[in-house]
Design an enzyme around this catalytic site. Structure first.
Site, PDB file in Angstrom:
ATOM      1  N   LYS A  41      91.497 -39.630  27.767  1.00 57.38           N
ATOM      2  CA  LYS A  41      90.415 -39.935  28.701  1.00 57.38           C
ATOM      3  C   LYS A  41      90.425 -41.410  29.141  1.00 57.38           C
ATOM      4  O   LYS A  41      89.960 -41.736  30.219  1.00 57.38           O
ATOM      5  CB  LYS A  41      89.048 -39.619  28.066  1.00 57.38           C
TER       6      LYS A  41
HETATM    7  C1  LIG Z   1      89.529 -33.701  27.005  1.00 58.40           C
HETATM    8  C2  LIG Z   1      90.656 -33.378  26.109  1.00 58.40           C
HETATM    9  C3  LIG Z   1      91.479 -32.267  26.352  1.00 58.40           C
HETATM   10  C4  LIG Z   1      91.237 -31.305  27.486  1.00 58.40           C
HETATM   11  O1  LIG Z   1      91.476 -31.879  28.750  1.00 58.40           O
HETATM   12  P1  LIG Z   1      90.849 -31.228  30.060  1.00 58.40           P
HETATM   13  O2  LIG Z   1      91.152 -32.177  31.147  1.00 58.40           O
HETATM   14  O3  LIG Z   1      89.379 -31.085  29.799  1.00 58.40           O
HETATM   15  O4  LIG Z   1      91.510 -29.907  30.245  1.00 58.40           O
HETATM   16  C5  LIG Z   1      92.546 -32.072  25.496  1.00 58.40           C
HETATM   17  N1  LIG Z   1      92.780 -32.880  24.442  1.00 58.40           N
HETATM   18  C6  LIG Z   1      91.997 -33.947  24.182  1.00 58.40           C
HETATM   19  C7  LIG Z   1      92.286 -34.779  22.997  1.00 58.40           C
HETATM   20  C8  LIG Z   1      90.909 -34.238  25.008  1.00 58.40           C
HETATM   21  O5  LIG Z   1      90.143 -35.293  24.733  1.00 58.40           O
END
Ligand SMILES: *Cc1c(COP(=O)(O)O)cnc(C)c1O
Length: 493
Positions: free
Chosen positions: A112
């Site tokens: 993120k």
């Molecule tokens: C948010 C997240 C995901 C999923 O990603 P999306 O964009 O919501 O599909 C997978 N792994 C981790 C560690 C995340 O923080």
């Protein structure tokens, strides 16, 4: 480049407006009206660039009202000293046909950060460009990683405040600690009695509540979103698909123009959607492999075209993927149905009212040209983490473990040995207890002890941002019911 809404194609707005507003007032998501094309020659040039230069070259194509200098400035601020390696998004070779794209070298140790370290700078620029002078209140529903990454990105940013809601029992201990200790004069953090979908629904409800929106507006406050429904979250994610490809070209692992697969651990469909957009822009991608945990609503959808959100919600060891309503799928549906806003609206209305919608057989077929989907349970995920640790000495977190397991299924089923990049989304230290279990070193102790143990076992240093949590006091203790989120926002804003 103009932007429109998935539920009203007549709407035309600039990229700055799309980023400031987050979500369209008709409930739809903002999408670009076209996909700028990148040639192989462009990619060859990219292979000689730094991550920041690659980012600027992609963002320029989408954020056309911002100007090159502004974009370069934002990118330099975002991908600077807060990442623990120069490559920003390094690619590591696992074996002859597989590489890991590590997206967790930022301040909160999850992918993120790739978008949320940039988004605040884009928002500030967008405010200047549009002459928008309301204060922005960012609302976030998080399954763990978005919350902390948004808090880090927005803390003490002038003209912005941020409120984060997370499911009380739906995040890992490290994730909870990261959020509860967040400093900053403009931040609020609240756990809710409910799951992630409840938090996300609650946030969407606040956006749609005219009374609340108008009351805030009278105080000079506008709501916006830092969730992956915001275009400003998605566009930085397109960059690392190009960057990974450019790295493989650079080190001679693939020929320029050769197709590769990406395997993506998926929840809200933001990460993998960015990969799809990269493909539409001309990146040589064969398959996007959509990996889920046992909350396998997407697997079913890709296999038979029915999206069925009314089903049991499971808590898993990959909590950031414990999601039954994948918001960003709406953007893919809009492309799939030929940018038909009426049909997209109808599907979303069906989802809201009946918990389901269906696409036709032809669309399913077309979907499966670009995607391949499957899921695995916790036990298989742990087995895979253990196996790759023993075999290749590579330690992955539980979400990446889901991706790896599903990719192993993909190979077993298709025998396709196309070079594949696994998108690795979090540091194993964020999920230390389950990762220890997976490598056969179960430990009964507190979270801090688990980090020590994992570090001692693997010889990997505890990442700075986690290590630092030991001394941080818990600041945020608010809890609210899932249907009281509006009241929480109204109080004290
Ligand atoms: C948010 C997240 C995901 C999923 O990603 P999306 O964009 O919501 O599909 C997978 N792994 C981790 C560690 C995340 O923080």
């Amino acid at each position: 480049m103009d932007y429109t809404s998935t539920r009203n194609s007549k709407q035309k707005i600039s990229s700055s407006e799309a980023i400031l507003r987050g979500i369209s007032s008709d409930g739809g998501l903002f999408v670009p009206t076209g996909f700028p094309q990148i040639s192989l020659e462009d990619i060859r040039k990219m292979s000689k660039m730094t991550y920041r230069e690659r980012a600027a070259s992609i963002l320029r194509l989408y954020l056309t009202d911002m100007g090159d200098d502004v974009i370069s400035d934002c990118v330099n601020k975002a991908y600077g000293s807060r990442f623990d390696c120069n490559e920003i998004a390094p690619v590591r070779k696992i074996n002859e046909h597989e590489w890991m794209l590590e997206l967790w070298h930022g301040p909160t140790l999850a992918f993120k950060d790739m978008a949320l370290q940039l988004l605040p700078h884009l928002m500030i620029s967008a405010k200047k460009i549009t002459g928008f002078d309301n204060e922005i209140m960012i609302l976030v529903a998080t399954s763990g990683d978005t919350g902390k990454a948004a808090l880090e990105g927005f803390c003490d940013v002038e003209g912005v405040s941020i409120v984060v809601f997370y499911p009380q029992d739906g995040v890992s201990s490290a994730q909870k600690l990261q959020m509860a200790t967040q400093k900053g004069n403009n931040v609020r953090v609240c756990s809710i009695r409910g799951n992630f979908d409840d938090a996300q629904t609650g946030v969407k409800r606040i956006f749609g509540d005219k009374e609340v929106v108008e009351a805030l507006d009278r105080k000079g406050i506008s709501l916006s979103s830092a969730n992956s429904i915001n275009w400003g979250r998605l566009v930085p994610q397109i960059v690392y698909y190009f960057s990974a490809y450019a790295e493989l070209v650079k080190n001679g692992s693939i020929e320029l123009g050769e197709k590769i697969n990406f395997t993506v651990p998926t929840g809200n469909f933001g990460n993998i959607l960015a990969g799809y957009y990269a493909k539409r822009m001309g990146l040589p991608v064969n398959r996007l492999i959509c990996a889920s945990n046992i909350n396998n609503v997407l697997t079913d959808f890709f296999h038979n075209g029915s999206y069925l959100s009314k089903r049991t919600f499971y808590k898993t060891i990959s909590p950031s993927m414990d999601i039954l309503v994948s918001s960003n799928l709406e953007r893919l549906l809009y492309e799939l149905n030929g940018r038909n806003d009426a049909l997209t609206s109808e599907w979303m209305k069906n989802l809201k009212e009946t918990g389901r919608y269906e696409i036709n057989a032809e669309m399913v077929k077309s979907l499966n040209k670009d995607f391949w989907a499957d899921y695995v349970d916790d036990e298989q995920t742990k087995k895979t983490i253990g196996q790759y640790y023993n075999e290749y000495g590579y330690l992955m977190d539980t979400h990446t473990g889901v991706a790896q397991s599903v990719y192993d299924k993909y190979i077993a089923e298709t025998h396709d040995l196309t070079p594949t990049v696994i998108v690795s989304t979090a540091s194993p230290f964020k999920f230390a207890g389950d990762v220890l279990d997976a490598i056969g070193r179960h430990e009964e102790c507190d979270e801090f002890g688990k980090w020590d143990k994992l570090s001692a076992e693997t010889g990997i240093k505890i990442p700075g941002p986690i290590e630092g949590l030991r001394q941080q006091p818990v600041i945020h203790k608010d809890v609210c019911d899932k249907d009281k989120m509006i009241e929480y926002i109204k109080a004290d804003s």
